[in-house]
Design an enzyme around this catalytic site. Structure first.
Site, PDB file in Angstrom:
ATOM      1  N   ASN A   1      46.279  72.716-128.842  1.00 26.77           N
ATOM      2  CA  ASN A   1      47.102  72.975-130.018  1.00 26.77           C
ATOM      3  C   ASN A   1      47.213  74.458-130.364  1.00 26.77           C
ATOM      4  O   ASN A   1      48.104  74.846-131.114  1.00 26.77           O
ATOM      5  CB  ASN A   1      46.513  72.205-131.207  1.00 26.77           C
TER       6      ASN A   1
ATOM      7  N   SER B   1      57.169  71.974-128.972  1.00 29.37           N
ATOM      8  CA  SER B   1      58.030  72.232-130.124  1.00 29.37           C
ATOM      9  C   SER B   1      59.465  71.892-129.760  1.00 29.37           C
ATOM     10  O   SER B   1      59.842  71.916-128.577  1.00 29.37           O
ATOM     11  CB  SER B   1      57.934  73.717-130.500  1.00 29.37           C
TER      12      SER B   1
ATOM     13  N   TYR C   1      58.785  81.945-126.744  1.00 33.86           N
ATOM     14  CA  TYR C   1      58.133  80.752-127.287  1.00 33.86           C
ATOM     15  C   TYR C   1      58.771  79.481-126.715  1.00 33.86           C
ATOM     16  O   TYR C   1      58.064  78.541-126.317  1.00 33.86           O
ATOM     17  CB  TYR C   1      58.250  80.780-128.807  1.00 33.86           C
TER      18      TYR C   1
ATOM     19  N   LYS D   1      56.839  76.652-124.554  1.00 39.46           N
ATOM     20  CA  LYS D   1      56.758  75.263-125.001  1.00 39.46           C
ATOM     21  C   LYS D   1      57.477  74.311-124.045  1.00 39.46           C
ATOM     22  O   LYS D   1      57.121  73.131-123.954  1.00 39.46           O
ATOM     23  CB  LYS D   1      57.329  75.139-126.413  1.00 39.46           C
TER      24      LYS D   1
END
Length: 275
Positions: free
Chosen positions: A90, A153, A166, A170
């Site tokens: 996480n 995400s 990002y 992800k």
């Protein structure tokens, strides 16, 4: 009897936010929790709160992007609890910028924390998982179920302007999830990915007043522009951001016996928002 009675669970990034909510939820269901985060203070606070509520928790603070940390994390877990059943990857943060302004350091930082760190943790855990599964298969005909929960995400599934780094990180973790589900099915390990939309944490606070963190020698403002925060609920069918506890619920499902025949999926937790 809790759904996770006696199960040993590592949760990275569990000092705050969704990770902390999941650590509390897992412990309430009987798990022996390893709380891990970069910052020692919130890590200790989360573990202390779990213990005060009657749960079991130990702390392994450290930087998941440090190549030496995965071995420390897995060994400390085995030394403390003599087993390992659940891994939740996480830990993470954002470092936004449009592509023409994005540095190599920004790009690599997101790949390091969102893809390489989970890969190293799972690679380090693989020896224990494989050996334990083989012993259980020999003794009982089937290995005990174990769980891996990776966090992605909607940016990784649908993309998001200003987050090339990002979004790529992800997206990468979903590929790792699907591949490991195929490799580790023989060991009765269910490997899944939970994909979050707008959850109310420090990563989605108003950027103008959000926390700052220092990474790679630079101060990084977390959060999103306030205008975007104001618009987000209008795009969510449920009409509001999710809470950390609501985000942790699907993790509990994927960590529990309820998901023993669920593997290789990307579960979107978005309040109904598709993009």
């Amino acid at each position: 009897m809790g759904m996770l009675d006696g199960k040993v669970a590592i949760l990275s990034g569990s000092g705050r936010g969704i990770g902390a909510a999941a650590a509390h939820m897992f412990a309430a269901e009987g798990a022996l929790v390893v709380v891990s985060d970069l910052d020692p203070k919130p890590t200790e606070e989360t573990a202390a709160a779990i213990r005060n509520a009657g749960g079991k928790a130990t702390v392994v603070a450290g930087d998941v992007t440090d190549p030496a940390f995965p071995a420390q994390l897995i060994q400390a877990t085995l030394d403390t609890y003599a087993g390992l059943d659940i891994i939740v990857n996480n830990a993470g943060y954002t470092w936004d910028g449009v592509i023409q302004n994005m540095t190599d350091k920004q790009w690599q930082a997101m790949l390091d924390v969102h893809v390489t760190a989970p890969f190293r943790i799972l690679r380090e855990a693989s020896q224990f998982i494989r050996e334990a599964a083989k012993k259980e298969q020999a003794a009982n005909g089937r290995a005990n179920p174990r769980k891996v929960i990776n966090v992605s995400s909607v940016s990784g599934v649908y993309g998001n302007a200003g987050q090339a780094n990002y979004s790529t990180g992800k997206a990468g973790i979903t590929g790792l999830t699907k591949t490991l589900a195929k490799e580790w099915g023989r060991y009765n390990v269910q490997v899944n990915c939970v994909c979050y939309g707008f959850i109310d944490t420090r990563l989605t606070a108003a950027k103008e007043s959000a926390e700052k963190v220092v990474r790679e020698g630079q101060e990084i403002a977390l959060g999103v522009p306030d205008q975007m925060r104001q618009m987000a609920p209008m795009l969510i069918p449920l009409g509001r951001p999710g809470t950390p506890e609501e985000a942790a619920g699907p993790m509990l499902f994927l960590a529990s016996p309820l998901s023993n025949y669920v593997s290789g999926i990307v579960l979107e937790v978005t309040g109904g928002r598709a993009v």
